[in-house]
Design an enzyme around this catalytic site. Structure first.
Site, mmCIF file in Angstrom:
data_model
loop_
_atom_site.group_PDB
_atom_site.id
_atom_site.type_symbol
_atom_site.label_atom_id
_atom_site.label_comp_id
_atom_site.label_asym_id
_atom_site.label_seq_id
_atom_site.Cartn_x
_atom_site.Cartn_y
_atom_site.Cartn_z
ATOM 1 N N THR A 42 -7.724 5.274 -3.846
ATOM 2 C CA THR A 42 -6.536 5.339 -4.710
ATOM 3 C C THR A 42 -5.730 4.051 -4.563
ATOM 4 O O THR A 42 -5.917 3.284 -3.620
ATOM 5 C CB THR A 42 -5.634 6.523 -4.318
ATOM 6 N N ASP A 43 -4.817 3.836 -5.517
ATOM 7 C CA ASP A 43 -3.907 2.702 -5.420
ATOM 8 C C ASP A 43 -2.473 3.211 -5.518
ATOM 9 O O ASP A 43 -2.242 4.413 -5.601
ATOM 10 C CB ASP A 43 -4.219 1.654 -6.491
ATOM 11 N N LEU A 44 -1.516 2.304 -5.511
ATOM 12 C CA LEU A 44 -0.117 2.750 -5.432
ATOM 13 C C LEU A 44 0.352 3.480 -6.678
ATOM 14 O O LEU A 44 1.431 4.092 -6.666
ATOM 15 C CB LEU A 44 0.810 1.589 -5.055
#
Lengths: 145, 145, 145, 145
Positions: B16-18
């Site tokens: 995942t990313d931010l």
């Protein structure tokens, strides 16, 4: 004048795979890094929390012409291919720098979304950003297709 | 009968990313993982050192329809779109499993190369592999384009 | 004089996770990148195929003090902690640059191996490399432990 | 009874590097994946947004004994080493499965934090979680140190 930006860096060890070349999924990260560096060069942040604006990708493609190897220097060149009311299409050329040779040609379509309401919904690109998004000429884009 | 393969797994935290969703570059790894699992299911290894055969990607693209989130289960469905003498074009459909919804549609073109001579050069796909690469019908491919 | 090297860069979007900070596994890549840049600064390549010498990691650890965030600039400082006949122990300090604050302290032990015979076996570090590996003083190392 | 959990999977192509083995930074992702699968097996989510509880890593280390290679199957075994009021120390043993051999031994310390106030602050581990965190015996932990 058409917008143009380029970023030069070097292949990291962790970006290679057992075939001895950059794993292809990393080219998409290189393109995104260049996009973000382009916006930073204009004084804009693409931090989705702080700006309340996000740019999710709706399409990304890449043609791989030549492999990049560990420690090799390369340049990611960003051009604007098309600006629509809520979306931007970028073109990326990834060049080996010594000797100069085209390693990959990519495209990415991103949509401008509002993030303040929890859910994303597409919005018109703010004029302050749009002013900096000048499409390249057909000539510049065709040459390397 | 058309070749078909599917692999189900779950989104890892590190993918995942931010923005709280799977970083788009990981979708290309998901597609490659499904391709490799497909070949393993046929009894073939895609290990380039042991098989002396490599399958470098010459093109990969992905349309992103719905975000995938941490811990979410998804299915990667592989279809054969086209088999040429030295190349294969795959289609991938990435599905959220509960409720079932199309998250992404991808394509990948890979070329068969000989690796024994140090340098890669394209070769005809061995017949033993080709026998297992049966293109999907136009109907199956069109539905989700 | 003790060897010392530092590398400054910025957090990439793809390095963050859904907690909004750099995923911890990336700190180990940052340390390795600094190690490789250190050797390049000395004129050495760490390319295992070309140099026939490899430096597999036998231990790596990291204490995480402060999170790094997207677009944040940071410095990776490399010090030599110990040089043995076949192994090197590095210390890494990862600093936020503005305002300067210690984000992480890492250690890594790498072993020098010969790769020409197909299999890895540990060898004495070549003198030409060893001359550049001067351990930091106990003071420099203790301060931040 | 001591808590114990294990997860088996296979090395993906994108996890290897040009030395032909799993890049060391991926071992930390494997450990975290096993931790998350352990909590899911107990019916807990570690999604920081939904649970309002986060588990940032404050320390992670790994001893690398044997390399893992592409397509190789491995098992990540998780043990609880120590439970403190606000923190947990895990031990991980990463095994090649055929033939069974110890590839790596890792440790990770995570702290329980509240995320509802925007900033993280350490809190006591909820009793509902703590009940499931039973440390392994000294014997189990010592054997492989």
């Amino acid at each position: 004048m058409p917008s143009q930006f380029s970023m030069t860096r070097r292949v990291a060890f962790s970006e290679t795979d057992l075939a001895g070349i950059v794993h292809f999924a990393n080219f998409y990260r290189y393109m995104e890094d260049a996009e973000h560096a382009f916006y930073r060069s204009l004084g804009f942040s693409v931090h989705p929390v702080e700006s309340k604006i996000g740019w999710p990708r709706v399409k990304a493609s890449c043609d791989f012409r030549l492999p990049l190897r560990f420690e090799e220097e390369f340049e990611v060149e960003l051009l604007i291919e098309e600006v629509r009311s809520k979306a931007v299409r970028y073109r990326f050329h990834i060049w080996k720098t010594a000797p100069r040779a085209l390693a990959a040609v990519g495209e990415m379509v991103v949509v401008c979304v509002n993030l303040s309401a929890g859910k994303m919904h597409a919005i018109a690109i703010p004029d302050s950003w749009k002013a900096h998004l000048q499409p390249a000429s057909a000539d510049m884009l065709e040459t390397l297709k």
